[in-house]
Design an enzyme around this catalytic site. Structure first.
Site, PDB file in Angstrom:
ATOM      1  N   GLN A 362      20.019  19.176  -2.228  1.00  0.00           N
ATOM      2  CA  GLN A 362      20.520  19.720  -3.498  1.00  0.00           C
ATOM      3  C   GLN A 362      20.995  21.155  -3.320  1.00  0.00           C
ATOM      4  OE1 GLN A 362      20.722  17.669  -6.002  1.00  0.00           O
ATOM      5  NE2 GLN A 362      21.623  19.107  -7.454  1.00  0.00           N
ATOM      6  N   GLU A 389       1.334   4.043   8.338  1.00  0.00           N
ATOM      7  CA  GLU A 389      -0.063   4.523   8.388  1.00  0.00           C
ATOM      8  C   GLU A 389      -0.679   4.542   6.995  1.00  0.00           C
ATOM      9  OE1 GLU A 389      -3.255   5.817  10.946  1.00  0.00           O
ATOM     10  OE2 GLU A 389      -1.230   5.130  11.425  1.00  0.00           O
ATOM     11  N   THR A 391       0.687   3.308   2.882  1.00  0.00           N
ATOM     12  CA  THR A 391       1.635   3.820   1.893  1.00  0.00           C
ATOM     13  C   THR A 391       0.968   4.850   0.988  1.00  0.00           C
ATOM     14  OG1 THR A 391       1.065   2.125   0.263  1.00  0.00           O
ATOM     15  CG2 THR A 391       2.808   1.576   1.861  1.00  0.00           C
TER      16      THR A 391
END
Length: 409
Positions: A362, A389, A391
């Site tokens: 951005q 590893e 979520t």
């Protein structure tokens, strides 16, 4: 026990500066090329081997650092260079740690050197655990290993997925079910030597990010390995299974599940450190751009909207590093994760990487959306941290259940 400190000692600073130099001079210049090629960056791995970064000795030195800061410091610097290439460099370490943690001295001495090779003949290894139907839910693993007592061999059948270096590795470490009734405590790890019949690479995944790291399925069809390839040996496995059965009877299985989760808690800060490295890299690009890019006759960092974004980015990165270092220190010094501090560090650092890399795009505006600037690649790479590893949703579940005193399922 080492005291917790946020100050690196002289030796750690030297290692950090050395890694940073390698990341800046070797990894970064190659990052865009290998991301586009979506291939294993063998020349970069070879350079890492030449200087000693791609080696068991280096990884072990950081792993056994009593302060706990060796691994997160190393991961942050390498992944600051580029996440895909860095994962190609450190991916073998997953398999090596599996052997170090569970293997006999003979197995360690035999197999780990074959995982790395040397600077003139670089090798890689693969750790194969996840399956198409068993990612976060490790108790649903279906790959089976059955002992053939007459031949003293284990016969392995199943399909592994999301395996870093899967199929191209010289040595594969495969986690398989030996006792389905015990859930994750009924698993064992096996070495599959190079050239073993029945092991084949399945689908190679074309990924959104970390594209310089090879990720593929590994298919095991009546793969036979000698009894000596069971990590830890048959006697140790039988004793462990017997203890697990007794504990399961005594506690309805909950102690078994919680013990497995403790292992994940100790390993998750390393992934958090990778995320911190990627976030820091994107922040630094955005900061430099904001200082030099002029609009309306002044640098855009003079605009409060941009300056406040950068302030938030830096604050999030520093907070993430603090959580990662705390959890890493706790793991090395045997502290209990009573509030799931390992999951906290991975969760916050992973989400920070996604947010910071998005903010960097951005700030760069249209430039940030192009491949002429690295933040576009960093944002794609950052997406993986909230997935592998465990979520982010699994991390929140672990934290919430730990705080509530509930079993982790």
């Amino acid at each position: 026990m080492a005291e917790f400190t946020m100050e690196l000692n002289d030796e750690q600073r030297e290692v950090r500066d050395w890694l940073h130099g390698f990341a800046a001079d070797v990894i970064r210049p190659a990052a865009a090329e290998w991301d586009e090629r979506e291939e294993t960056p063998w020349p970069v791995i070879q350079e890492a081997a030449k200087v000693g970064i791609y080696s068991l000795d280096f990884y072990a030195q950081q792993y056994f650092d009593p302060t706990g800061l060796g691994i997160p410091m190393a991961m942050e610097e390498l992944f600051w260079g580029d996440a895909g290439i860095a994962l190609s460099i450190v991916g073998t370490g997953l398999a090596a740690v599996g052997v170090l943690a569970n293997g006999t001295e003979e197995q360690i001495g035999t197999w780990i050197p074959q995982m790395y090779g040397d600077a003139s003949d670089v090798k890689v290894a693969a750790f194969c655990s996840s399956e198409p139907d068993a990612g976060s839910d490790v108790a649903s693993m279906r790959t089976r290993a059955v002992y053939d007592e007459a031949k003293d061999e284990w016969v392995i059948n199943g399909t592994k997925t999301w395996a870093t270096n899967g199929g191209i590795a010289n040595v594969h470490v495969v986690v398989a079910v030996v006792d389905p009734e015990l859930g994750s405590k009924g698993h064992a790890s096996f070495i599959v030597p190079p050239g073993t019949p029945g092991l084949a690479q399945g689908q190679k995944f074309k990924k959104h990010g970390i594209r310089a790291s090879h990720t593929a399925e590994v298919v095991l069809d009546d793969v036979r390995v000698p009894g000596s390839c069971l990590l830890g040996g048959k006697q140790k496995l039988d004793e462990r299974l017997a203890r697990a059965r007794e504990r399961a009877k005594a506690s309805g299985g909950e102690r078994v599940k919680n013990a497995a989760m403790a292992t994940f808690e100790a390993s998750r800060p390393a992934v958090g450190a990778m995320a911190v490295g990627t976030a820091r890299a994107a922040y630094e690009v955005a900061l430099d751009y904001a200082r030099t890019r002029e609009q309306f006759g002044r640098p855009i960092i003079d605009n409060q909207g941009v300056a406040f974004q950068l302030a938030d980015m830096r604050t999030q990165i520093d907070a993430a590093r603090l959580l990662v270092w705390r959890a890493s220190w706790m793991a090395v010094n045997g502290k209990s994760f009573t509030a799931a501090e390992g999951s906290m560090s991975k969760l916050f650092a992973s989400e920070t990487a996604k947010q910071v890399t998005a903010q960097a795009i951005q700030i760069l505006g249209g430039n940030g959306y192009t491949r002429e600037y690295p933040v576009e690649r960093m944002h794609r790479d950052a997406a993986i941290y909230t997935i592998f590893e465990g979520t982010s949703e699994i991390q929140r579940l672990v934290i919430a259940r730990t705080l509530a005193g509930m079993p982790i399922r």
